[in-house]
Write an enzyme that holds these catalytic residues in place. Structure first.
Site, short mmCIF file in Angstrom:
data_model
loop_
_atom_site.label_atom_id
_atom_site.label_comp_id
_atom_site.label_asym_id
_atom_site.label_seq_id
_atom_site.Cartn_x
_atom_site.Cartn_y
_atom_site.Cartn_z
N ASP A 32 34.66 60.64 66.34
CA ASP A 32 33.73 60.95 65.24
C ASP A 32 32.69 62.00 65.62
OD1 ASP A 32 35.09 59.03 63.97
OD2 ASP A 32 33.38 57.67 63.64
N ASN A 33 32.17 61.88 66.86
CA ASN A 33 31.08 62.79 67.22
C ASN A 33 31.54 64.25 67.32
OD1 ASN A 33 32.39 62.61 69.59
ND2 ASN A 33 30.65 61.87 70.81
N TYR A 35 33.67 65.58 65.18
CA TYR A 35 33.58 66.02 63.78
C TYR A 35 32.12 66.36 63.46
CZ TYR A 35 33.89 66.05 58.67
OH TYR A 35 33.81 66.42 57.36
N ASP A 36 31.22 65.42 63.82
CA ASP A 36 29.79 65.61 63.49
C ASP A 36 29.24 66.88 64.14
OD1 ASP A 36 29.91 63.33 62.06
OD2 ASP A 36 28.98 62.06 63.60
N LEU A 82 46.69 50.50 30.74
CA LEU A 82 48.02 49.93 30.76
C LEU A 82 48.06 48.61 30.01
CD1 LEU A 82 48.85 50.46 34.55
CD2 LEU A 82 49.81 51.72 32.62
N GLU A 110 53.76 49.74 42.27
CA GLU A 110 52.59 50.23 43.01
C GLU A 110 51.51 49.15 43.02
OE1 GLU A 110 51.24 53.89 41.23
OE2 GLU A 110 53.27 54.70 41.17
N LYS A 112 47.92 47.80 42.27
CA LYS A 112 46.89 48.15 41.29
C LYS A 112 45.54 48.08 42.00
CE LYS A 112 45.43 47.20 36.56
NZ LYS A 112 44.01 47.07 36.83
N ASP A 114 41.73 48.14 42.78
CA ASP A 114 40.60 47.67 41.98
C ASP A 114 39.39 48.59 42.19
OD1 ASP A 114 39.22 46.15 40.26
OD2 ASP A 114 38.97 44.42 41.57
N ARG A 133 36.77 58.09 33.88
CA ARG A 133 37.61 57.86 32.72
C ARG A 133 36.77 57.83 31.44
NH1 ARG A 133 39.25 53.41 29.74
NH2 ARG A 133 41.31 53.67 28.84
N GLU A 167 42.60 56.35 41.59
CA GLU A 167 41.57 55.32 41.60
C GLU A 167 40.63 55.56 42.77
OE1 GLU A 167 41.99 53.36 39.05
OE2 GLU A 167 40.95 51.47 39.45
N TYR A 219 47.48 58.39 41.88
CA TYR A 219 48.71 57.73 41.44
C TYR A 219 49.42 58.44 40.29
CZ TYR A 219 45.25 55.64 38.28
OH TYR A 219 44.23 55.45 37.40
N LYS A 307 48.70 41.36 36.21
CA LYS A 307 47.39 40.98 36.72
C LYS A 307 47.50 39.68 37.52
CE LYS A 307 43.90 43.04 35.18
NZ LYS A 307 43.38 43.17 33.88
N CYS A 401 17.94 18.05 17.09
CA CYS A 401 17.94 19.44 17.54
C CYS A 401 16.93 19.65 18.68
CB CYS A 401 17.60 20.36 16.37
SG CYS A 401 17.39 22.07 16.88
N CYS A 404 14.02 22.10 17.04
CA CYS A 404 13.09 21.70 15.97
C CYS A 404 13.05 20.20 15.75
CB CYS A 404 13.49 22.40 14.67
SG CYS A 404 15.06 21.78 14.03
N CYS A 419 22.50 21.90 13.44
CA CYS A 419 21.15 21.63 12.96
C CYS A 419 21.08 22.28 11.58
CB CYS A 419 20.12 22.28 13.89
SG CYS A 419 18.48 22.26 13.17
N CYS A 424 14.57 26.04 11.28
CA CYS A 424 14.67 25.82 12.74
C CYS A 424 14.43 27.14 13.48
CB CYS A 424 16.04 25.26 13.07
SG CYS A 424 16.43 25.25 14.82
S1 IVH Z 1 48.81 54.18 36.27
C1 IVH Z 1 48.29 55.53 31.59
N1 IVH Z 1 48.70 53.22 38.70
O1 IVH Z 1 44.52 50.44 36.36
C2 IVH Z 1 47.54 54.85 32.68
N2 IVH Z 1 46.86 52.78 37.26
O2 IVH Z 1 44.85 50.10 32.87
C3 IVH Z 1 48.20 55.13 33.98
N3 IVH Z 1 45.05 51.55 38.32
O3 IVH Z 1 42.56 52.36 34.40
C4 IVH Z 1 47.61 54.32 35.03
N4 IVH Z 1 45.98 51.36 40.31
O4 IVH Z 1 42.59 53.12 36.75
C5 IVH Z 1 48.08 53.31 37.52
N5 IVH Z 1 48.77 52.49 40.88
C6 IVH Z 1 48.13 52.58 39.71
C7 IVH Z 1 46.84 52.03 39.51
C8 IVH Z 1 46.25 52.15 38.25
C9 IVH Z 1 44.90 51.09 39.57
C10 IVH Z 1 44.05 51.38 37.23
C11 IVH Z 1 43.83 52.61 36.41
C12 IVH Z 1 43.80 52.17 34.98
C13 IVH Z 1 44.07 50.69 35.06
C14 IVH Z 1 45.21 50.28 34.15
#
Ligand code: IVH
Length: 667
Positions: A32-33, A35-36, A82, A110, A112, A114, A133, A167, A219, A307, A401, A404, A419, A424
């Site tokens: 790291d150092n 790079y710094d 989605l 893939e 998802k 968060d 978005r 994301e 993605y 989900k 109640c 009141c 009530c 009231c």
């Molecule tokens: S594809 C048309 N791929 O999940 C939408 N979304 O509603 C195409 N997300 O707001 C999204 N990982 O931000 C896609 N591998 C992934 C994702 C991903 C997270 C999020 C995305 C979106 C929400 C889905």
């Protein structure tokens, strides 16, 4: 080229390479150092010779000057979301729909991630704009903050112009050290990495954003014609080639059983990842098949998000508190020992009504299982019986109640206790809160706390009093400054010109919802016209039943209400309908003036959305199929209405037919 110029070039190359190795490949080649040290060398040169400070210099990663706002920018194409799947059955149905439409299919699975969706624009190989978005149509320009994310290349090796989407997220490690630092400073910690990432990207000072170690996984690409890909998988590989960070846990599969196996694997292993995921995204891999499947208004038909089930935790039920709603309904609320569920701390949850408490035999002092419905609203699922203490007593709702002290009643056929005292205080305050709420008069800044104080100080006793408020009434309230008062008075002034349906809905007439308020306001045009209306004529309007008609007429006949309306008129509160007359809507000839019934379960939109869309096209959406029904749109498991339509020989469309027509109309 001067020596300095060539050193600057060399420093750019090295720093970009080290960033790439460290943040994209997760495989650093220098400490790291090192790079710094190089970064500081470059900063020094740029300070001395500002002419060598390029817009895409690695020094922008440390952040620039603070902005006062983020500019709103329209997306070139909407950033959609989605559709969701919560279980195997939903996924199998999705698979079947796809196969019915296009036959054999390969999926890309893939993780998802968060975090927050972002769009990144590159022009001639340089990162020029990054947006959130937002509402999907318009996002906020957070370019400066995104530049501080090392995983986002500031320039790529090819001089290409395109937009990529992905994301932005906060790795767990960054999240924990950020919260540790916050705790050390006595600051409120972030509830979860997603909130922390959102907070960081919305920092107006990009120097602060730079301190929050965020990352990104790309993605998707916005316009595939800019890429050499025939599949999602090839597009992601191309992004890898160009130096972007994509998630490497992706997997191509051929069957829904393999999708299930991928889900199982990541359900078991998600805790081992360095970042949070909240599900799995399944996409049709081939772009030509994606094109055939197309989009609904909200989401692609070629992808779905599975989900993960809501997290469940056990905590203690400390007490049951009662709240009184606008219509006098008494709702019990669980007061809980604060506990973290799905990222946020929960200390209250609705118990809905007395029956639910008894059916589940929930007692104060119990250990209870909590989860968040749809990962948002906390819910008590059950008591843990083997942890119950011997003296835990069955809960009984009070007979009077809590606000009141009027006797509570249980109206026949309803589960709720009410009530029924029209004076009231708790109900009156709730009524005021309803009046200013978004779908009613939409008075921004007049929150619950302010209303409560104004009520207690005798400044507002009914909704009309709001329009009589003065600076002197507002200034003494807690946390109220000149500026806030001015804004509030402006918002109140502005609300005077609202259309009639907002006022009608805001008055809180029993059974009168947003939609019926709209229908009635449009039909009668002014409040004075409405005063002359009878139950019979109201019931003549389609969708308005006896209970509602009776409620509206009784309400408007009341002398106190007439006086209230006069009091509002005195302050020039608008009493006319200002919206578009449905009869004047241009609509679409395919639907205009047609009577249409929706039945069965729709998968690609809600009934409400379908109905609103049809109304905009000039159609009349009704509930029951009769001989005069022009069209029935039948979703899944449509029952007797479909049978009736078949009997009458009415036109019948599937949801797919309908969506196809929508797409044709909207282009
Ligand atoms: S594809 C048309 N791929 O999940 C939408 N979304 O509603 C195409 N997300 O707001 C999204 N990982 O931000 C896609 N591998 C992934 C994702 C991903 C997270 C999020 C995305 C979106 C929400 C889905």
């Amino acid at each position: 080229m001067t020596d300095i110029q060539s050193r600057v070039g060399e420093l750019h190359r090295l720093l970009n390479q080290y960033s790439y190795e460290y943040y994209v490949k997760d495989n650093p080649s220098v400490p790291d150092n090192e790079y710094d040290k190089l970064l500081h060398e470059l900063i020094d040169i740029e300070t001395q010779y500002p002419e060598y400070r390029a817009e895409d210099s690695p020094t922008v990663r440390v952040g620039g000057s603070a902005q006062s706002t983020f500019e709103k920018v329209n997306h070139d194409t909407p950033m959609l979301s989605l559709g969701n799947a919560f279980n195997e059955e939903d996924l199998r149905k999705f698979d079947q729909r796809i196969r019915d439409r296009i036959g054999d299919v390969e999926y890309m699975c893939e993780l998802k991630i968060d975090g927050l969706a972002v769009s990144l624009k590159y022009e001639d190989g340089r990162f020029v704009q990054g947006l959130t978005r937002g509402d999907g149509t318009t996002g906020e320009d957070i370019t400066e903050n995104l530049k501080t994310i090392h995983a986002i290349p500031l320039k790529i090796n090819e001089s290409r112009t395109f937009e990529v989407r992905g994301e932005a997220y906060m790795p767990r490690k960054s999240f924990f050290s950020l919260n540790e630092a916050k705790a050390a400073n006595d600051e409120q910690p972030f509830a979860n990495p997603r909130n922390a990432a959102a907070g960081s990207l919305r920092q107006l000072d990009s120097k602060l954003a730079a301190k929050r170690k965020l990352s990104v996984f790309l993605y998707s690409v916005n316009d595939f014609t800019q890429f050499n890909a025939d599949t999602q998988s090839e597009a992601l590989d191309e992004l890898d080639q160009l130096g972007f960070k994509t998630n490497q846990e992706r997997q191509r599969v051929q069957t829904i059983d393999e999708v299930m196996a991928y889900i199982k694997k990541w359900t078991d292993q998600r805790e081992d990842l360095a970042y949070d995921i909240d599900g799995i995204v399944i996409k049709v891999n081939a772009l030509d098949q994606q094109e055939v499947l197309g989009f609904t208004q909200k989401s692609p038909r070629w992808a779905i998000a599975y989900k993960f089930p809501a997290e469940e935790v056990v905590t203690e039920l400390l007490d049951i508190e009662l709240s009184i709603g606008r219509t006098g309904v008494v709702t019990p609320t669980a007061i809980l020992e604060p506990v973290k569920v799905a990222g946020t701390t929960v200390s209250r949850a609705s118990l809905h009504n007395e029956d639910l408490i008894h059916d589940k035999d929930i007692r104060i002092g119990d250990s209870v299982v909590i989860k968040k419905a749809g990962d948002i609203i906390p819910e008590v699922i059950k008591s843990v019986l083997d942890r119950r203490s011997k003296d835990a007593a069955t809960y009984h709702m009070p007979t009077h109640c809590p606000s009141c002290e009027h006797e509570l009643v249980r109206i026949e056929g309803e589960v709720a206790l009410r009530c029924i005292n029209p004076k009231c205080q708790a109900q009156l305050v709730e009524g005021l809160i309803h009046f200013v709420s978004r779908q009613a008069m939409n008075i921004d800044g007049l929150g619950t706390k302010i209303i409560q104080q104004l009520y207690e100080n005798n400044k507002i006793k009914d909704v009309a009093d709001i329009f009589y408020l003065t600076k002197d009434d507002l200034l003494p309230l807690e946390r109220m400054g000149e500026k806030k008062v001015d804004n509030l008075l402006n918002a109140i002034e502005h609300a005077k010109s609202n259309s009639l349906e907002q006022l009608l809905f805001g008055l809180g007439i029993r059974h009168l919802g947003v939609k019926a308020s709209q229908v009635i306001a449009e039909k009668y045009g002014t409040m004075d016209e409405l005063f002359n209306v009878t139950e019979e004529t109201l019931m003549g309007i389609h969708d308005i039943g006896h209970k509602l008609a009776q409620s509206v007429v009784t309400y408007l006949e009341n002398d106190d209400i007439r006086a209230l309306i006069d009091k509002l008129k005195e302050k020039n509160v608008n009493m006319t309908y200002k919206g578009v007359k449905t009869s004047e809507l241009e609509g679409h000839p395919e639907f205009k003036d047609k009577t249409i019934v929706l039945t069965g379960k729709l998968n690609q939109m809600t009934r409400n959305e379908a109905s609103n869309w049809l109304a905009l096209q000039g159609a009349k959406v009704t509930n029951s199929v009769t001989k005069s029904t022009d069209l029935v749109i039948a979703g899944e498991d449509a029952g007797s209405k479909l049978a009736k339509a078949e009997k009458f020989g009415t036109d019948i469309w599937s949801e797919e037919d309908f969506v196809q027509k929508q797409n044709e109309i909207e282009g």
